[in-house]
Design a protein around this motif. Structure first.
Motif, mmCIF file in Angstrom:
data_model
loop_
_atom_site.group_PDB
_atom_site.id
_atom_site.type_symbol
_atom_site.label_atom_id
_atom_site.label_comp_id
_atom_site.label_asym_id
_atom_site.label_seq_id
_atom_site.Cartn_x
_atom_site.Cartn_y
_atom_site.Cartn_z
ATOM 1 N N ASP A 355 0.824 -1.212 0.000
ATOM 2 C CA ASP A 355 0.000 0.000 0.000
ATOM 3 C C ASP A 355 0.856 1.259 0.000
ATOM 4 O OD1 ASP A 355 -2.291 -1.492 -0.040
ATOM 5 O OD2 ASP A 355 -2.694 -1.313 2.108
ATOM 6 N N ASN A 356 1.907 1.263 0.814
ATOM 7 C CA ASN A 356 2.810 2.418 0.838
ATOM 8 C C ASN A 356 3.477 2.613 -0.515
ATOM 9 O OD1 ASN A 356 2.338 3.226 3.442
ATOM 10 N ND2 ASN A 356 4.040 2.061 4.321
ATOM 11 N N PHE A 357 3.890 1.520 -1.137
ATOM 12 C CA PHE A 357 4.529 1.619 -2.450
ATOM 13 C C PHE A 357 3.566 2.197 -3.482
ATOM 14 C CE2 PHE A 357 5.137 -0.297 -6.662
ATOM 15 C CZ PHE A 357 6.347 0.307 -7.014
ATOM 16 N N LEU A 358 2.332 1.701 -3.494
ATOM 17 C CA LEU A 358 1.349 2.178 -4.469
ATOM 18 C C LEU A 358 1.050 3.660 -4.251
ATOM 19 C CD1 LEU A 358 -1.193 -0.800 -4.561
ATOM 20 C CD2 LEU A 358 0.623 -0.280 -6.199
ATOM 21 N N ASN A 359 0.864 4.069 -3.001
ATOM 22 C CA ASN A 359 0.474 5.448 -2.703
ATOM 23 C C ASN A 359 1.612 6.442 -2.856
ATOM 24 O OD1 ASN A 359 -2.175 4.686 -2.088
ATOM 25 N ND2 ASN A 359 -1.673 4.292 0.061
ATOM 26 N N LEU A 360 2.841 6.018 -2.525
ATOM 27 C CA LEU A 360 3.969 6.951 -2.520
ATOM 28 C C LEU A 360 4.773 6.937 -3.817
ATOM 29 C CD1 LEU A 360 5.321 6.344 1.107
ATOM 30 C CD2 LEU A 360 3.867 8.219 0.305
ATOM 31 N N TYR A 361 4.734 5.826 -4.528
ATOM 32 C CA TYR A 361 5.589 5.696 -5.713
ATOM 33 C C TYR A 361 4.796 5.470 -7.008
ATOM 34 C CZ TYR A 361 9.732 5.297 -2.699
ATOM 35 O OH TYR A 361 10.735 5.559 -1.804
ATOM 36 N N LEU A 362 4.129 4.321 -7.089
ATOM 37 C CA LEU A 362 3.568 3.927 -8.375
ATOM 38 C C LEU A 362 2.422 4.820 -8.821
ATOM 39 C CD1 LEU A 362 3.652 2.030 -10.750
ATOM 40 C CD2 LEU A 362 2.179 0.447 -9.483
ATOM 41 N N ASN A 363 1.431 5.051 -7.968
ATOM 42 C CA ASN A 363 0.285 5.871 -8.387
ATOM 43 C C ASN A 363 0.686 7.286 -8.788
ATOM 44 O OD1 ASN A 363 -1.386 3.691 -8.004
ATOM 45 N ND2 ASN A 363 -2.097 4.318 -5.986
ATOM 46 N N PRO A 364 1.554 7.977 -8.022
ATOM 47 C CA PRO A 364 1.995 9.313 -8.473
ATOM 48 C C PRO A 364 2.754 9.269 -9.790
ATOM 49 C CG PRO A 364 2.434 9.034 -6.131
ATOM 50 C CD PRO A 364 2.022 7.689 -6.651
ATOM 51 N N ALA A 365 3.569 8.233 -9.994
ATOM 52 C CA ALA A 365 4.340 8.132 -11.237
ATOM 53 C C ALA A 365 3.432 7.938 -12.441
ATOM 54 C CB ALA A 365 5.344 6.981 -11.147
ATOM 55 N N ILE A 366 2.369 7.163 -12.260
ATOM 56 C CA ILE A 366 1.390 6.971 -13.336
ATOM 57 C C ILE A 366 0.604 8.250 -13.566
ATOM 58 C CG2 ILE A 366 -0.701 5.736 -14.011
ATOM 59 C CD1 ILE A 366 0.421 3.273 -12.544
ATOM 60 N N ALA A 367 0.178 8.890 -12.467
ATOM 61 C CA ALA A 367 -0.619 10.121 -12.575
ATOM 62 C C ALA A 367 0.149 11.238 -13.265
ATOM 63 C CB ALA A 367 -1.072 10.572 -11.189
ATOM 64 N N GLU A 368 1.463 11.314 -13.042
ATOM 65 C CA GLU A 368 2.273 12.362 -13.659
ATOM 66 C C GLU A 368 2.747 11.996 -15.059
ATOM 67 O OE1 GLU A 368 5.382 14.103 -11.275
ATOM 68 O OE2 GLU A 368 4.258 13.775 -9.421
ATOM 69 N N GLY A 369 2.418 10.786 -15.518
ATOM 70 C CA GLY A 369 2.711 10.423 -16.906
ATOM 71 C C GLY A 369 4.078 9.830 -17.145
ATOM 72 N N TYR A 370 4.753 9.355 -16.107
ATOM 73 C CA TYR A 370 6.092 8.795 -16.274
ATOM 74 C C TYR A 370 6.089 7.276 -16.431
ATOM 75 C CZ TYR A 370 7.731 13.390 -14.816
ATOM 76 O OH TYR A 370 7.960 14.731 -14.744
ATOM 77 N N VAL A 371 5.075 6.622 -15.909
ATOM 78 C CA VAL A 371 4.997 5.163 -15.925
ATOM 79 C C VAL A 371 3.654 4.736 -16.505
ATOM 80 C CG1 VAL A 371 4.964 3.081 -14.479
ATOM 81 C CG2 VAL A 371 6.531 4.954 -13.928
ATOM 82 N N ARG A 372 3.652 3.659 -17.257
ATOM 83 C CA ARG A 372 2.402 3.144 -17.820
ATOM 84 C C ARG A 372 2.312 1.634 -17.627
ATOM 85 N NH1 ARG A 372 2.839 0.657 -22.888
ATOM 86 N NH2 ARG A 372 4.852 0.900 -23.948
ATOM 87 N N LEU A 373 1.111 1.130 -17.789
ATOM 88 C CA LEU A 373 0.870 -0.307 -17.682
ATOM 89 C C LEU A 373 1.157 -0.980 -19.017
ATOM 90 C CD1 LEU A 373 -1.027 1.131 -15.492
ATOM 91 C CD2 LEU A 373 -2.367 -0.989 -15.566
ATOM 92 N N LEU A 374 1.703 -2.172 -18.962
ATOM 93 C CA LEU A 374 1.935 -2.933 -20.189
ATOM 94 C C LEU A 374 0.609 -3.343 -20.814
ATOM 95 C CD1 LEU A 374 3.966 -4.303 -22.089
ATOM 96 C CD2 LEU A 374 3.914 -6.296 -20.569
ATOM 97 N N TYR A 375 -0.384 -3.632 -19.973
ATOM 98 C CA TYR A 375 -1.729 -3.987 -20.448
ATOM 99 C C TYR A 375 -2.731 -2.990 -19.869
ATOM 100 C CZ TYR A 375 0.675 -8.421 -21.345
ATOM 101 O OH TYR A 375 1.557 -9.375 -21.766
ATOM 102 N N PRO A 376 -2.793 -1.787 -20.448
ATOM 103 C CA PRO A 376 -3.641 -0.731 -19.864
ATOM 104 C C PRO A 376 -5.127 -1.056 -19.888
ATOM 105 C CG PRO A 376 -2.796 -0.066 -22.017
ATOM 106 C CD PRO A 376 -2.077 -1.322 -21.638
ATOM 107 N N GLN A 377 -5.567 -1.861 -20.832
ATOM 108 C CA GLN A 377 -6.987 -2.193 -20.921
ATOM 109 C C GLN A 377 -7.380 -3.280 -19.930
ATOM 110 O OE1 GLN A 377 -8.742 -0.210 -22.791
ATOM 111 N NE2 GLN A 377 -6.861 0.767 -23.537
ATOM 112 N N SER A 378 -6.383 -3.875 -19.282
ATOM 113 C CA SER A 378 -6.655 -4.950 -18.328
ATOM 114 C C SER A 378 -5.758 -4.780 -17.112
ATOM 115 C CB SER A 378 -6.409 -6.316 -18.995
ATOM 116 O OG SER A 378 -6.692 -7.369 -18.115
ATOM 117 N N PRO A 379 -6.115 -3.842 -16.216
ATOM 118 C CA PRO A 379 -5.241 -3.531 -15.070
ATOM 119 C C PRO A 379 -4.907 -4.734 -14.190
ATOM 120 C CG PRO A 379 -6.959 -1.868 -15.315
ATOM 121 C CD PRO A 379 -7.303 -2.978 -16.256
ATOM 122 N N ARG A 380 -5.804 -5.719 -14.115
ATOM 123 C CA ARG A 380 -5.571 -6.895 -13.271
ATOM 124 C C ARG A 380 -5.024 -8.081 -14.078
ATOM 125 N NH1 ARG A 380 -7.633 -6.175 -8.244
ATOM 126 N NH2 ARG A 380 -9.114 -4.439 -7.975
#
Length: 400
Positions: A355-380
């Motif tokens: 949870d800390n990783f998602l909130n502090l690192y991954l989610n902000p990086a995605i929100a700011e446009g630096y990181v993307r999902l390999l399968y964006p249409q299927s997050p899970r």
């Protein structure tokens, strides 16, 4: 006396409607600065949609302005706004001079606004065709169809000469080639200057094909905005509104060459537009600088001419690739040129709490446009991985 024009008060732009010496405004800047997130997004979409009509010398009507305001305020949906505009012209009993142009501007503006208010985007020939069809649905009979004839266009900036556009027989093949070359292009080793120059070159080449009989610049602008979003950039859309005519002339100059007159293609003007768009610079964007053999007083000062010196009118640069979040920058360097799972990224930054990783690192990086999902249409997706966007790769290269 009624009229629509762009005016400026205290460096704030408004679309103004003059009505018998009274003025009322759609204050886009106010919505964007202070409005709720949804109002801000809708205002940005309408501002670009309306501003892009200037590339063909079109102006929207007072009715469109009021309809746009109602949509921005949330009184009506974008689909309801489009239907209101459509019915307005169907039921209109009196026709004034210029109504045909206003109808095109109004309907196209509402169509573009809908496209920009949605995230859906398909990077393909079919996707480009779909954008043209969506923009000009109900306006052009040939909406969404490639032209079946060759064209030339007299350009003010070329003193009535024309760019050489693609042969109609080769249009689909040429568009497919350009899109595939861009799809396969590796941004991994580019710094921000090289990245901007490459993107400007790609957009200029796509526009030069001119696959449609009409509406190519507006289609290219919408395609570019949505493509840049896909690459991770938060696009400064107001440039397409305030400088849409410059954007078109810059595309012309980037594709025009005349060997007999000793004139080569000049990408500098378009590169400066893209540097403002993607890096937050404030380069001077003046149409008169682009005119071939223009009057002496219209020529670009020598201090502005060197293509390797991207001077700004203020001397300041707000680099949009920079992030003030050290966690985002750290994650960018952990990922680098790899495709990593959440567990692999957590190990890389030294965190055990998901949870800390998602909130502090991954989610902000995605929100700011630096990181993307390999399968964006299927997050899970069971094999989901994460990788850097073009924006993320550029930051990685700049800070390594």
């Amino acid at each position: 006396m009624h009229g629509l024009f762009l005016c400026q008060l205290n460096k704030i732009y408004y679309l103004c409607i003059r009505m018998d010496e009274k003025e009322r405004y759609i204050n886009f800047d106010e919505y964007i600065r202070q409005g709720e997130p949804q109002k801000r997004e809708r205002a940005e979409a309408w501002r670009v949609a309306i501003g892009l009509q200037a590339v063909d010398g079109l102006k929207t009507s007072e009715y469109l302005q009021e309809t746009a305001r109602r949509n921005i305020e949330g009184e009506i949906t974008i689909d309801e706004a489009r239907e209101l505009v459509k019915q307005y012209y169907i039921k209109k009993t009196t026709h004034d001079k210029g109504d045909e142009d206003k109808e095109e501007a109004d309907r196209v503006s509402s169509n573009i606004s809908k496209l920009l208010q949605t995230d859906a985007f398909t990077y393909s020939v079919a996707g480009l065709v779909a954008i043209h069809r969506a923009i000009f649905e109900g306006v052009f009979k040939h909406a969404g169809r490639f032209r079946d004839y060759d064209i030339s266009k007299k350009e003010w900036v070329l003193r009535n000469d024309t760019v050489l556009y693609g042969r109609w027989q080769d249009l689909r093949m040429t568009v497919e080639y350009d899109l595939e070359q861009e799809r396969q292009f590796a941004y991994t080793a580019l710094n921000k200057d090289e990245m901007v120059e490459h993107l400007a070159k790609f957009v200029a080449g796509l526009w030069q094909i001119h696959p449609f009989g009409e509406g190519n610049t507006r289609t290219t602008a919408v395609f570019t905005i949505k493509y840049l979003r896909m690459l991770g950039f938060s696009v400064n859309n107001d440039l397409f509104e305030r400088h849409s005519w410059y954007f078109r002339n810059a595309l012309v100059r980037a594709n025009y060459r005349n060997v007999q007159k000793g004139i080569n293609a000049e990408p500098l003007f378009l590169i400066r537009f893209f540097r403002n768009l993607l890096l937050g610079e404030d380069n001077l964007l003046k149409n008169r600088y682009m005119m071939i053999d223009g009057p002496e007083e219209w020529k670009m000062p020598e201090s502005e001419q060197a293509p390797d010196k991207y001077r700004t009118s203020t001397g300041q640069v707000q680099d949009k690739l920079h992030t003030d979040n050290p966690n985002v920058e750290r994650l960018v360097h952990v990922i680098g040129e790899q495709e990593l799972s959440v567990k692999e990224m957590m190990n890389g930054v030294g965190l055990k709490g998901r949870d800390n990783f998602l909130n502090l690192y991954l989610n902000p990086a995605i929100a700011e446009g630096y990181v993307r999902l390999l399968y964006p249409q299927s997050p899970r997706h069971p094999r989901q991985k994460y990788l850097l966007t073009v924006k993320g790769l550029t930051l990685y290269n700049e800070t390594s």
